[in-house]
Design an enzyme around this catalytic site. Structure first.
Site, PDB file in Angstrom:
ATOM      1  N   GLN A 161     -58.407  -2.601 -15.312  1.00 17.90           N
ATOM      2  CA  GLN A 161     -58.670  -2.173 -13.935  1.00 17.90           C
ATOM      3  C   GLN A 161     -58.446  -0.687 -13.679  1.00 17.90           C
ATOM      4  O   GLN A 161     -59.122  -0.084 -12.859  1.00 17.90           O
ATOM      5  CB  GLN A 161     -57.771  -3.004 -13.006  1.00 17.90           C
ATOM      6  CG  GLN A 161     -57.928  -2.720 -11.535  1.00 17.90           C
ATOM      7  CD  GLN A 161     -57.022  -3.609 -10.713  1.00 17.90           C
ATOM      8  OE1 GLN A 161     -57.278  -4.792 -10.571  1.00 17.90           O
ATOM      9  NE2 GLN A 161     -55.947  -3.056 -10.184  1.00 17.90           N
ATOM     10  N   GLU A 204     -60.617   3.240  -5.543  1.00 14.43           N
ATOM     11  CA  GLU A 204     -59.438   4.097  -5.397  1.00 14.43           C
ATOM     12  C   GLU A 204     -59.764   5.567  -5.648  1.00 14.43           C
ATOM     13  O   GLU A 204     -58.878   6.370  -5.902  1.00 14.43           O
ATOM     14  CB  GLU A 204     -58.318   3.620  -6.333  1.00 14.43           C
ATOM     15  CG  GLU A 204     -57.879   2.195  -5.994  1.00 14.43           C
ATOM     16  CD  GLU A 204     -56.526   1.817  -6.581  1.00 14.43           C
ATOM     17  OE1 GLU A 204     -55.994   2.574  -7.410  1.00 14.43           O
ATOM     18  OE2 GLU A 204     -56.009   0.759  -6.194  1.00 14.43           O
ATOM     19  N   ASP A 241     -53.427  -0.068 -15.962  1.00 11.29           N
ATOM     20  CA  ASP A 241     -53.166  -1.322 -15.258  1.00 11.29           C
ATOM     21  C   ASP A 241     -54.176  -2.319 -15.810  1.00 11.29           C
ATOM     22  O   ASP A 241     -55.357  -2.278 -15.459  1.00 11.29           O
ATOM     23  CB  ASP A 241     -53.324  -1.155 -13.736  1.00 11.29           C
ATOM     24  CG  ASP A 241     -53.026  -2.453 -12.986  1.00 11.29           C
ATOM     25  OD1 ASP A 241     -52.726  -3.475 -13.638  1.00 11.29           O
ATOM     26  OD2 ASP A 241     -53.101  -2.441 -11.738  1.00 11.29           O
ATOM     27  N   GLU A 285     -49.245  -1.865 -16.983  1.00 16.61           N
ATOM     28  CA  GLU A 285     -49.024  -2.738 -15.823  1.00 16.61           C
ATOM     29  C   GLU A 285     -49.789  -4.044 -16.026  1.00 16.61           C
ATOM     30  O   GLU A 285     -50.913  -4.038 -16.531  1.00 16.61           O
ATOM     31  CB  GLU A 285     -49.517  -2.003 -14.570  1.00 16.61           C
ATOM     32  CG  GLU A 285     -49.394  -2.774 -13.265  1.00 16.61           C
ATOM     33  CD  GLU A 285     -49.859  -1.926 -12.076  1.00 16.61           C
ATOM     34  OE1 GLU A 285     -49.796  -0.677 -12.151  1.00 16.61           O
ATOM     35  OE2 GLU A 285     -50.300  -2.522 -11.075  1.00 16.61           O
ATOM     36  N   ASP A 311     -46.770  -6.174 -11.577  1.00 19.39           N
ATOM     37  CA  ASP A 311     -47.373  -6.094 -10.241  1.00 19.39           C
ATOM     38  C   ASP A 311     -47.642  -7.527  -9.754  1.00 19.39           C
ATOM     39  O   ASP A 311     -46.843  -8.097  -9.012  1.00 19.39           O
ATOM     40  CB  ASP A 311     -48.652  -5.249 -10.323  1.00 19.39           C
ATOM     41  CG  ASP A 311     -49.483  -5.265  -9.042  1.00 19.39           C
ATOM     42  OD1 ASP A 311     -48.988  -5.725  -8.011  1.00 19.39           O
ATOM     43  OD2 ASP A 311     -50.645  -4.808  -9.080  1.00 19.39           O
ATOM     44  N   LYS A 336     -45.189  -2.935  -3.578  1.00 16.46           N
ATOM     45  CA  LYS A 336     -46.234  -2.831  -2.563  1.00 16.46           C
ATOM     46  C   LYS A 336     -45.734  -3.560  -1.317  1.00 16.46           C
ATOM     47  O   LYS A 336     -45.643  -4.791  -1.327  1.00 16.46           O
ATOM     48  CB  LYS A 336     -47.511  -3.517  -3.041  1.00 16.46           C
ATOM     49  CG  LYS A 336     -48.232  -2.850  -4.217  1.00 16.46           C
ATOM     50  CD  LYS A 336     -49.281  -3.813  -4.760  1.00 16.46           C
ATOM     51  CE  LYS A 336     -50.302  -3.133  -5.670  1.00 16.46           C
ATOM     52  NZ  LYS A 336     -51.143  -4.140  -6.372  1.00 16.46           N
ATOM     53  N   ARG A 365     -52.585   0.105  -2.029  1.00 21.90           N
ATOM     54  CA  ARG A 365     -53.516  -0.971  -2.376  1.00 21.90           C
ATOM     55  C   ARG A 365     -54.906  -0.375  -2.566  1.00 21.90           C
ATOM     56  O   ARG A 365     -55.174   0.760  -2.194  1.00 21.90           O
ATOM     57  CB  ARG A 365     -53.585  -2.024  -1.257  1.00 21.90           C
ATOM     58  CG  ARG A 365     -52.291  -2.753  -0.962  1.00 21.90           C
ATOM     59  CD  ARG A 365     -51.594  -3.359  -2.151  1.00 21.90           C
ATOM     60  NE  ARG A 365     -52.350  -4.313  -2.928  1.00 21.90           N
ATOM     61  CZ  ARG A 365     -52.096  -5.620  -3.022  1.00 21.90           C
ATOM     62  NH1 ARG A 365     -51.083  -6.134  -2.351  1.00 21.90           N
ATOM     63  NH2 ARG A 365     -52.819  -6.409  -3.802  1.00 21.90           N
ATOM     64  N   SER A 366     -55.807  -1.171  -3.135  1.00 18.53           N
ATOM     65  CA  SER A 366     -57.168  -0.663  -3.323  1.00 18.53           C
ATOM     66  C   SER A 366     -57.886  -0.524  -1.982  1.00 18.53           C
ATOM     67  O   SER A 366     -58.764   0.315  -1.832  1.00 18.53           O
ATOM     68  CB  SER A 366     -57.943  -1.565  -4.276  1.00 18.53           C
ATOM     69  OG  SER A 366     -57.904  -2.903  -3.849  1.00 18.53           O
ATOM     70  N   LYS A 387     -47.988   5.508  -7.113  1.00 16.12           N
ATOM     71  CA  LYS A 387     -49.381   5.303  -7.545  1.00 16.12           C
ATOM     72  C   LYS A 387     -50.213   5.033  -6.295  1.00 16.12           C
ATOM     73  O   LYS A 387     -49.983   4.035  -5.614  1.00 16.12           O
ATOM     74  CB  LYS A 387     -49.393   4.112  -8.503  1.00 16.12           C
ATOM     75  CG  LYS A 387     -50.748   3.537  -8.840  1.00 16.12           C
ATOM     76  CD  LYS A 387     -50.610   2.313  -9.752  1.00 16.12           C
ATOM     77  CE  LYS A 387     -51.678   1.298  -9.402  1.00 16.12           C
ATOM     78  NZ  LYS A 387     -51.726   0.139 -10.290  1.00 16.12           N
TER      79      LYS A 387
HETATM   80  P1  PGA Z   1     -55.126  -4.118  -5.528  1.00 18.39           P
HETATM   81  O1  PGA Z   1     -55.001  -3.195  -6.796  1.00 18.39           O
HETATM   82  O2  PGA Z   1     -54.631  -3.368  -4.357  1.00 18.39           O
HETATM   83  O3  PGA Z   1     -56.588  -4.450  -5.461  1.00 18.39           O
HETATM   84  O4  PGA Z   1     -54.284  -5.339  -5.827  1.00 18.39           O
HETATM   85  C1  PGA Z   1     -53.911  -2.358  -7.052  1.00 18.39           C
HETATM   86  C2  PGA Z   1     -53.185  -2.768  -8.299  1.00 18.39           C
HETATM   87  O5  PGA Z   1     -53.525  -3.792  -8.934  1.00 18.39           O
HETATM   88  O6  PGA Z   1     -52.220  -2.122  -8.691  1.00 18.39           O
HETATM   89 ZN    ZN Z   2     -51.868  -3.666 -10.452  1.00 11.72          ZN
END
Ligand code: PGA
Ligand code: ZN
Length: 427
Positions: A161, A204, A241, A285, A311, A336, A365-366, A387
């Site tokens: 990702q 992102e 990640d 991650e 995560d 988060k 978050r994304s 991050k």
């Molecule tokens: P997400 O991605 O906000 O879509 O969960 C961020 C991450 O996985 O660190």
């Molecule tokens: Zn993640």
């Protein structure tokens, strides 16, 4: 003292509805926040409440907004906005479910953060000071900066990702951001040289190229660091990640669709170990899926000497982190706030992690908003790392820009975590 709440349906950076909230205090101070939202969410995260009607393809948040202005407002009127623990405890009790599904974690977090900002405003201190422990100095975090995106953030162009630059050799936060920005430009140049389009950005703000293998993305990142005139490893290291929850099958096997391969947990760890041998990777991650504790144990042993960051595994949940610490799984936790729904619980996860020698990375978050409070949490809580995506797109730069401002403002008192933030977990 809280006298009223205002709430509204706002939009996040993907154009999806989110909850905005303003907390008003009797002295006239206010605090305003809108909450972020993930795409590769973990199964064990707190639950957003979405309307599920025709509006916004079912993603409307009018029910969550109504919960803020109705039930929550009635409950928090008269509360002290500077007492986060009591306020957040009240919000959790009021909801009554462990994952906040009744009122919605999006409703609860909006109130929790807006109250923190209102409380800070009432005390006339910046948020990073308001959330810090008594006597704790502010600490600017080492940034982990997204350069190339795959997975759920980029139409699954690559399995992994996130490919991130970690400017471990930079001596200040400002220098770290400048290096990361140069690396992004260098990686774009490299892709252009390979005849690949770079005009579009991923969720992102990173590049979202179609590449034949995951290793190709690592090659492009290393080339980007070199094109930036920096040394891979010494100046700028790599974090990934894997977000393996996104490509695990029900039978526990991992499917690398880009490479048309299928691996066991063991096989995936072998693959990642091979990448670590070829590239300067300092942090991995979600190397395994969220409930693959056995696979995670293997990874923690075989990939020792690198930051192993949970995560989806930990979802900012104190109980899941405790299990990880007890079973010696991972050595760092991604934090988060919207995964758990209240600032105070997220704060407690940072404390527990530090007490156990686990590193902490505060994360956006994304799906983000233009808010910048996340930057203050990193500095005040002394997470050491942060991050928030790439160096483009305003919902990303809002956080970097707040940190750049704080570094300028703190001047010679600015303590910067730098590459040392990784030293505790890197061999
Ligand atoms: P997400 O991605 O906000 O879509 O969960 C961020 C991450 O996985 O660190
Ligand atoms: Zn993640």
């Amino acid at each position: 003292t809280i006298i009223g709440l205002l709430a509204w349906e706002a939009l996040d950076s993907r154009g999806k509805p989110t909850v905005g909230c303003e907390v008003r205090l009797d002295g006239g101070a206010t605090g305003r926040a809108a909450v972020p939202s993930g795409a590769s969410t973990g199964r064990h995260e707190a639950r957003e409440l979405r309307d599920g009607e025709a509006r916004y393809a079912g993603n409307g948040v009018r029910l969550a907004v109504a919960n803020v202005t109705g039930e929550i407002a009635d409950a928090v009127r008269g509360c002290d906005a500077t007492d986060q623990a009591t306020l957040d405890g009240l919000l959790r009790d009021l909801d009554g479910t462990p994952d906040l599904r009744r009122l919605g974690a999006n409703a609860v977090l909006a109130v929790s953060v807006a109250a923190a900002l209102a409380g800070a405003a009432a005390r006339a201190v910046p948020l990073y000071r308001a959330v810090a422990d008594e006597g704790a100095a502010p600490l600017l975090p080492l940034p982990m900066v997204n350069i190339i995106s795959g997975g759920a953030h980029s139409g699954r162009s690559i399995d992994v990702q996130d490919f991130l630059a970690v400017p471990v050799g930079a001596r200040s936060f400002a220098e770290a951001i400048e290096w990361a920005s140069r690396v992004r430009a260098g990686a774009a140049e490299e892709l252009t040289g390979r005849g690949l389009p770079v005009a579009l950005v991923a969720d992102e703000g990173g590049l979202g190229p179609l590449l034949p293998t995951n290793r190709a993305a690592l090659d492009v990142l290393v080339a980007g660091i070199q094109r930036a005139g920096l040394r891979p490893g010494d100046d700028v290291a790599i974090a990934i990640d894997v977000a393996a929850t996104q490509f695990v099958r029900a039978d526990g096997r991992y499917v690398l669709a880009t490479e048309n391969r299928e691996l066991t947990a063991d096989g995936l760890v072998d693959e990642l170990a091979a990448w670590c041998a070829s590239y300067p990777i300092v942090s991995l991650e979600d190397a395994l899926a969220e409930d693959d504790w056995a696979g995670w144990r293997i990874a923690t042993q075989r990939l020792a000497g690198r930051q192993l960051l949970g995560d989806d595994l930990f979802v900012t949940n104190p109980d899941r982190l405790d299990r990880g610490i007890g079973e010696q799984v991972a050595n760092a936790v991604l934090v988060k706030p919207n995964q758990i729904g209240t600032l105070d619980t997220a704060r407690s996860v940072v404390r527990r992690a530090h007490a156990a020698g686990y590193a902490t990375v505060l994360s956006a978050r994304s799906g983000e908003t233009e808010d910048d409070w996340l930057a203050d949490l990193a500095v005040g809580w002394r997470t050491g790392q942060i991050k928030v995506g790439s160096t483009t797109r305003s919902e990303r730069t809002a956080k970097w820009n707040r940190l750049l401002r704080l570094e300028a403002e703190l001047d010679e008192h600015a303590e910067y975590a730098g590459g040392a933030a990784l030293a505790q977990v890197n061999g």
